[in-house]
Motif scaffolding. Structure first.
Motif, PDB file in Angstrom:
ATOM      1  N   ALA A  52       0.842  -1.211   0.000  1.00 39.03           N
ATOM      2  CA  ALA A  52       0.000   0.000   0.000  1.00 39.03           C
ATOM      3  C   ALA A  52       0.872   1.253   0.000  1.00 39.03           C
ATOM      4  CB  ALA A  52      -0.927  -0.006   1.213  1.00 39.03           C
ATOM      5  N   ALA A  53       1.944   1.258   0.774  1.00 42.88           N
ATOM      6  CA  ALA A  53       2.838   2.426   0.816  1.00 42.88           C
ATOM      7  C   ALA A  53       3.528   2.641  -0.527  1.00 42.88           C
ATOM      8  CB  ALA A  53       3.864   2.250   1.925  1.00 42.88           C
ATOM      9  N   VAL A  54       3.970   1.567  -1.143  1.00 36.80           N
ATOM     10  CA  VAL A  54       4.638   1.683  -2.455  1.00 36.80           C
ATOM     11  C   VAL A  54       3.656   2.174  -3.504  1.00 36.80           C
ATOM     12  CG1 VAL A  54       5.721   0.324  -4.300  1.00 36.80           C
ATOM     13  CG2 VAL A  54       6.464   0.013  -1.942  1.00 36.80           C
ATOM     14  N   ALA A  55       2.452   1.612  -3.503  1.00 35.17           N
ATOM     15  CA  ALA A  55       1.449   2.036  -4.491  1.00 35.17           C
ATOM     16  C   ALA A  55       1.047   3.497  -4.281  1.00 35.17           C
ATOM     17  CB  ALA A  55       0.225   1.132  -4.404  1.00 35.17           C
ATOM     18  N   THR A  56       0.951   3.928  -3.047  1.00 39.79           N
ATOM     19  CA  THR A  56       0.590   5.325  -2.759  1.00 39.79           C
ATOM     20  C   THR A  56       1.724   6.268  -3.181  1.00 39.79           C
ATOM     21  OG1 THR A  56      -0.740   4.609  -0.871  1.00 39.79           O
ATOM     22  CG2 THR A  56      -0.095   6.932  -0.919  1.00 39.79           C
ATOM     23  N   ALA A  57       2.948   5.887  -2.913  1.00 39.74           N
ATOM     24  CA  ALA A  57       4.103   6.727  -3.281  1.00 39.74           C
ATOM     25  C   ALA A  57       4.304   6.769  -4.785  1.00 39.74           C
ATOM     26  CB  ALA A  57       5.362   6.226  -2.605  1.00 39.74           C
ATOM     27  N   GLY A  58       3.921   5.673  -5.458  1.00 45.64           N
ATOM     28  CA  GLY A  58       4.149   5.587  -6.907  1.00 45.64           C
ATOM     29  C   GLY A  58       3.132   6.364  -7.647  1.00 45.64           C
TER      30      GLY A  58
END
Length: 188
Positions: A182-188
């Protein structure tokens, strides 16, 4: 008069984009969490171990001189070799009525003594305990190949393992994977 980086970032637009695509972020994180959950459940298996301690002594007994201790220590090493033999594994399989020996055994002679420990590891507490008990019953029939003069006596009985050797928390691994995805998808 250069504007700072913070002044150039439009937080409202970023938050709006994240909320608009929240369903994609959550579905992607769920997918990654499910994959990690599946891998953890299929690849990581708990094991259970139990141990017994034996004392190897002379049948004639009574005389605990250095020579007797040395002979007993040598015999303990010989018993240790029997514990890893295929013949013992075959006899244990016959005793337990199983087709293959799936437990892992190890034995260790405590240096300078006539003490030996036997450790059995298996996939279930019951199988670990049943296997070590079978070894303890079966080993006596194989000791004639080592020596007629030495005897192996149980000093510490094995216990049924109550906890796995090491635990892999599938739930914790799944949560961690979900949050990272979730953090990676939000940052991406």
């Amino acid at each position: 008069n250069n504007p700072s980086l913070l002044d150039q970032i439009d937080l409202y637009s970023i938050l709006r984009d994240v909320l608009r695509n929240l369903w994609v972020i959550v579905l992607g994180a769920i997918a990654v969490g499910l994959i990690v959950n599946y891998i953890a459940r299929t690849e990581f298996h708990n094991t259970y171990s139990t141990a017994a301690t034996f004392v190897v002594t002379s049948k004639t007994g009574g005389n605990y001189s250095y020579n007797n201790l040395q002979a007993a220590s040598t015999m303990a090493e010989s018993y240790s070799n029997i514990l890893g033999s295929n013949l013992l594994k075959k006899k244990v399989c016959q005793d337990l009525g199983i087709s293959s020996f799936n437990a892992k055994t190890s034995s260790k002679v405590i240096p300078g003594t006539n003490l030996m420990t036997l450790n059995v590891t298996s996939s279930t507490p019951r199988m670990a305990y049943m296997t070590i008990r079978s070894i303890m019953r079966t080993i006596n029939s194989l000791t004639i190949y080592v020596s007629d003069n030495m005897v192996m006596e149980v000093l510490q009985e094995p216990q049924v393992p109550t906890k796995p050797d090491s635990t892999v928390s599938v739930t914790r691994q799944t949560r961690r994977a979900f949050l990272i995805a979730a953090a990676v998808a939000t940052a991406g």
